[in-house]
Every structure is written in C-alpha cells, then in structure tokens.
Design an enzyme around this catalytic site. Structure first.
Site, mmCIF file in Angstrom:
data_model
loop_
_atom_site.group_PDB
_atom_site.id
_atom_site.type_symbol
_atom_site.label_atom_id
_atom_site.label_comp_id
_atom_site.label_asym_id
_atom_site.label_seq_id
_atom_site.Cartn_x
_atom_site.Cartn_y
_atom_site.Cartn_z
ATOM 1 N N ASP A 1 43.098 37.372 36.950
ATOM 2 C CA ASP A 1 42.099 38.342 37.412
ATOM 3 C C ASP A 1 42.224 38.424 38.936
ATOM 4 O O ASP A 1 41.753 37.546 39.652
ATOM 5 C CB ASP A 1 40.703 37.873 36.991
ATOM 6 C CG ASP A 1 39.581 38.709 37.602
ATOM 7 O OD1 ASP A 1 39.866 39.628 38.407
ATOM 8 O OD2 ASP A 1 38.408 38.434 37.280
ATOM 9 N N GLN B 1 39.560 40.089 43.236
ATOM 10 C CA GLN B 1 39.200 39.689 44.604
ATOM 11 C C GLN B 1 40.409 39.263 45.428
ATOM 12 O O GLN B 1 40.279 39.075 46.640
ATOM 13 C CB GLN B 1 38.175 38.537 44.572
ATOM 14 C CG GLN B 1 36.869 38.862 43.886
ATOM 15 C CD GLN B 1 36.113 40.000 44.558
ATOM 16 O OE1 GLN B 1 36.333 40.332 45.719
ATOM 17 N NE2 GLN B 1 35.223 40.643 43.812
ATOM 18 N N LYS C 1 38.053 48.238 45.206
ATOM 19 C CA LYS C 1 37.819 47.079 46.081
ATOM 20 C C LYS C 1 38.906 46.965 47.148
ATOM 21 O O LYS C 1 38.939 46.010 47.911
ATOM 22 C CB LYS C 1 37.779 45.795 45.250
ATOM 23 C CG LYS C 1 36.622 45.723 44.247
ATOM 24 C CD LYS C 1 36.572 44.355 43.602
ATOM 25 C CE LYS C 1 35.836 44.340 42.281
ATOM 26 N NZ LYS C 1 34.390 44.474 42.381
ATOM 27 N N CYS D 1 27.800 38.774 38.087
ATOM 28 C CA CYS D 1 28.565 38.761 36.834
ATOM 29 C C CYS D 1 29.187 37.395 36.563
ATOM 30 O O CYS D 1 30.272 37.305 35.985
ATOM 31 C CB CYS D 1 29.629 39.852 36.794
ATOM 32 S SG CYS D 1 28.952 41.508 36.798
#
Lengths: 139, 425
Positions: free
Chosen positions: B218, B221, B244, B383
């Site tokens: 993932d 970020q 993002k 989240c």
C-alpha cells in the site's frame, strides 16, 4: 491571535468541564444509549417520568466524548426537566443549535445533536414506535 | 529548481504554483470557496488525506476538456486518437516513475482502495482457500485491512496481523514468525498514515517470496513522498492514489508484475476490456486494458502523468528530504509539551506526518479550534480503527506535510494547539 473561539464559548466550555445532571438513575422509566463510532462520542440518557406518564420528572446523562457532544447533553438535560414527551418529540436540530447559542460547523452537527436524538429515540422505543439498539447521528 | 535555506527545495517558488494556499478560512463553510468573513490564512496540513493541485496539473485538466475531450480507444476520429495516445502514454509515464517495465504493468483504477479490491477479487478469490493465510500488519489502513478480512471470510483463509511495537514500528520478528508456508499474500502499508512508520518492505518481500507468497504494498503515503522503485522493493503489487501526489481525485494506480497480471482473470467486465465477444464467449484485451473495463478516468490519467512530471521536476529525493525536515521539526515542537502525545516512531525516522493528542481535549474539538485559526488537520481514526483501539484512543489529530509546507506553518499549528490548551484549561 487571542485564544477566543467562535464555537467554544464560555457556556459550552463550562458545561463540558462541569456537566449538569451527570450520572445514572437507579430506576429510570426508560434509558437509551447512542454512539458515534468514528468520533468515539457516547451518551446514555436515563429518564424518569412523573406519574402522569407524560412529564419528564428527571433526566440525567452519562458518557464520554468531545466538548460539543457532552456540553450539548448537559444543557439538554437542564432544558428537559419538567417538559413533556410531546414537547421532546417536537424538538429538532435547530432547537439544539439555539440552545448551544453558537454556530456549529457542518461537520460537527452530528456531535451537537447526539444527545437530543438519544433521548428522542429512547422515548419512541418506550412508546413502542421504534426498535433500535444504539442511536447514531453520523453518516 | 533552486534551493533556499533551510529547505532542500524552493518552497517559495512551489507555493506560487498552488493558488489555493493563498485563500483564507474562518467563515461560512456551507458555500464552497472563500467568503467575506474568511479572515485566517490557510495553513494546510492535511496532505496525507489529499494534496493540492499545482497549476500545470489544473491546466492539463482544462487543456483536455477544452482541446481534445473524447472517449478513448473506440474512435477513429482525431479527438479520440489524441485522447487515446495521451491516456496510453500516461501509463508509460507512471511506469517510468515507479521503475516498472512498461504500461503492461500499470492499471489505472479509481483510487488505492479500488486497487486493493482488484487484487483481492481478481487474484485472491482464486488463490486463497482454507488452510491459507494472509499476513497484514496492525497498522494497515481500512482499505487493505477490511478488504483482506472480507476476502478471507469468502475464501476460508486466515488473516494474521504482525504486531506494532510500543515504539510504533512493526515487530519484524513477529512478522517473520507469521509468514510461513501457508501464507499466500503479505499485504503491508509502506508508510503508515497514522504512525508515520516506514516499513521495511524489501525485507518483507524477501520473507514473502521465501515462502512462495506474494507481497502487496500500500503505497498511498509513500509514492507521493519519497522515491519508490518496484524493482528495488521486489513488490508483486503496489497501489497508490493520484490525489495525494498533486494529481486529481478519481484516479488510482495498481502496479502488478506482468506475469501475475497476465495470469489473473479480469475484475470488472464490460466494454474496453474485451477483444472479441459472441453471445456465448468473450476474450480479453492485452494488458493493461484487460483490467480497465468501461470508460476509464481519461482526464485523471492524463493529469496524473502531468503531476508525475511536476514531482520529478522537484525531485523525489528532494521531496523526501523536505518531508523529513518538516516531520522532525513538528515532532520536536509537539513532543516538547508534556500534555501532547505523539504516536509512532521518533522524528528522524518517520514519514511526513504526525498524529497526536492534547490531554483533555478531544481530537475533534482540537481540530475545530485549529480550523478557526486556519489550520487544517485531520481528526478522527484516519481509517485505522483497530490501531486506534490498540493505542487506547478513539481519535487523534494528524498534521501531514507536503512540498509547499513551511516550518512557519508548523509554528502556527503549535500556536493553535496552545490556544486550545488555554481554552480548555
């Protein structure tokens, strides 16, 4: 900039720090809980009705959460003593915002109205008009 | 771009590309845009949720709609050809950005969540069954945590969670214990959106591969904030979102190793992804189009390529250096107060975000008070509800940084936190 705040006026902070009617009743006529899981706000309202079965003789709350939700619950318990279930059911979110006396930002309305919804749902459940376990006011 | 003290990048020049940073905050929030009662300068520290969009990307979006808006692939006319070429080349550009071999390995999706779901359904439903395990970490975002949890329920597989240590980092010994020959998938967040912890993805990939498992990273970020190379990581899958990283919403990316994507059945069926259809049978387009059913996010894909150009001009090593500088400064400023709790590893060992709580003030109250001073942070569970449960908190406030943020903005955050402290004293 000073430390003043539009939303966190003295009255709100006072009710948050010194909540009125905080606690539980030994023998409530009805009792109901609400929770907004994403905030962690929880509120339980205990209501004792007078012998007429209509007038709120005593209402107290317990719970945990943000200043808006807890101050709103504290102020609501003060406002509701002596009112009737019909008057309670007629209340809406504007009454809560008026009671708080500040502009509540759109994202925080759910905090402000949790206590009202909890006690209204509690009354409806008591009258057999509703069947929910926990009240929520967030999407 | 040039540099300027104390930053590794020219923040002043970058800020000029983001006109939204000039707007003011403080009044009516029911109508979009700056209003007459807005008076506080915006201090935008919610970049882990979404970053702002630089002018070249806004222009790329406008150029598309003004100049060559058209559906891709089906048309012979010139607009459709122009849109198709730009949309396909956007895949090449994104592939280059993350070190993938080519467009065959780059699927455009709606967002990171959609990318996880694509793998969970298209790969997981086939590959997982009773006796298999999926190893996650306790710091996964709901996007992957909930998805694997539910796919495991459908398939009878077991989900295991590698522990987060008290210092807010992944317990690698525990992860190594959990990853065994039953493991088919290791799904790990690269940079935690709550703790800021940077996970050792390459070591986890090696552990996964030693046991014949796949690794899903993932990168929501990490890809926006540091150089990420799928070959260096040996990632089987990597997901991230355009919004993002200076791009628009509505576009996510799923990288997958070509041989894995080739073996997988499609996730969504429909137009664009087929080669030949009869009433009885259908065959699929080549990669990546096999996984892009229906009209894709054309404008968003093209704009994402422009966002990638923009970030490469800044330089991803420089982006990381700037993020590191701001994270360390914010961590030091906030931890200087006894009544502030910061979650996650130390300031010199984290991504560019700081989640924290101020004693006696609910994170939502804190965020509202900060907002009245123009300071935009996120407040809530980000989240990661199970991680917040583990930390014993319902919510936290999170400040997250990007290329246009300054130390002065972090000072404004700290001042606003102090205002909240005094209000609630």
């Amino acid at each position: 900039m000073g430390i003043g705040s539009d939303m966190y006026r003295q009255q709100i902070l006072d009710h948050y720090k010194n909540p009125r009617n905080y606690g539980e009743l030994d023998d409530p006529t009805f009792s109901h809980v609400g929770e907004n899981p994403s905030c962690g706000d929880t509120i339980k309202m205990d209501v004792a009705l007078a012998d007429d079965g209509e007038t709120i003789e005593r209402v107290v709350f317990s719970g945990d959460g943000c200043a808006i939700s807890q101050a709103s619950a504290s102020m609501l318990t003060s406002k509701l003593q002596g009112t009737t279930l019909a008057e309670l059911e007629a209340m809406d979110r504007d009454d809560v915002v008026d009671m708080l006396g500040v502009d509540i930002s759109p994202m925080r309305i759910k905090c402000a109205v949790l206590a009202e919804k909890v006690v209204q749902d509690g009354a409806k459940i008591y009258e057999g008009e509703l069947d929910v376990e926990t009240t929520k006011t967030e999407e | 771009m040039g540099t300027q003290e104390p930053y590794p990048i020219d923040v002043e020049a970058i800020r000029e590309d983001f006109p939204i940073l000039d707007r003011k905050i403080g009044g009516d929030a029911t109508t979009p845009g700056e209003g007459p009662t807005d008076d506080a300068p915006l201090v935008y520290l919610d970049n882990a949720a979404t970053s702002h969009t630089p002018e070249p990307v806004v222009e790329a979006i406008a150029d598309y709609y003004r100049g060559y808006n058209s559906n891709v692939h089906r048309g012979i006319h010139q607009l459709s050809q122009e849109a198709s070429v730009a949309y396909e080349e956007a895949h090449d550009r994104v592939a280059e950005f993350i070190g993938a071999d080519g467009r065959e390995e780059i699927l455009f999706t709606a967002n990171t969540t959609a990318s996880v779901n694509l793998v969970a359904y298209a790969w997981g439903l086939d590959a997982l069954g009773p006796g298999d395990s999926v190893v996650l970490t306790e710091m996964e975002h709901h996007a992957s945590l909930v998805t694997w949890q539910q796919i495991a329920k459908k398939t009878g597989a077991e989900v295991r969670y590698a522990r987060v240590d008290d210092d807010g980092t992944l317990d690698m010994d525990h992860a190594a214990d959990l990853i065994d020959d039953t493991t088919e998938m290791v799904s790990v967040v690269h940079v935690s959106n709550t703790l800021g912890a940077i996970n050792p993805v390459r070591r986890l990939a090696d552990l996964a591969h030693d046991h014949g498992a796949r690794i899903f990273v993932d990168g929501a970020q990490s890809v926006p904030t540091r150089p990420v190379d799928v070959t260096d990581l040996d990632a089987d899958f990597l997901a991230f979102s355009g919004h993002k990283m200076c791009g628009p919403t509505g576009i996510g990316v799923l990288y997958g190793k070509e041989h894995l994507l080739a073996e997988m059945d499609p996730f969504l069926y429909g137009g664009e992804m087929i080669r030949r259809v009869t009433y009885e049978e259908s065959t699929w387009e080549d990669l990546p189009w096999k996984f892009e059913a229906g009209t894709p996010p054309i404008e968003q894909g093209i704009a994402l390529a422009t966002a990638v150009d923009y970030l490469d001009d800044v330089g991803m090593e420089n982006v990381r250096a700037h993020e590191d500088l701001l994270a360390e400064y914010a961590y030091d400023q906030l931890t200087a107060f006894d009544d502030v709790t910061v979650y996650g590893p130390p300031g010199d060992d984290r991504g560019g975000l700081v989640a924290f709580n101020l004693d006696g003030v609910h994170a939502h109250d804190l965020s509202s008070i900060l907002n009245e001073r123009g300071v935009a942070v996120r407040a809530g569970d980000h989240c990661t509800q199970p991680l917040h449960d583990k930390l014993g908190i319902a919510a936290s406030a999170r400040a997250s940084f990007y290329i246009y943020n300054t130390v002065e903005e972090i000072d404004a955050l700290v001042d606003a936190v102090d205002a909240a402290r005094q209000l609630f004293a």
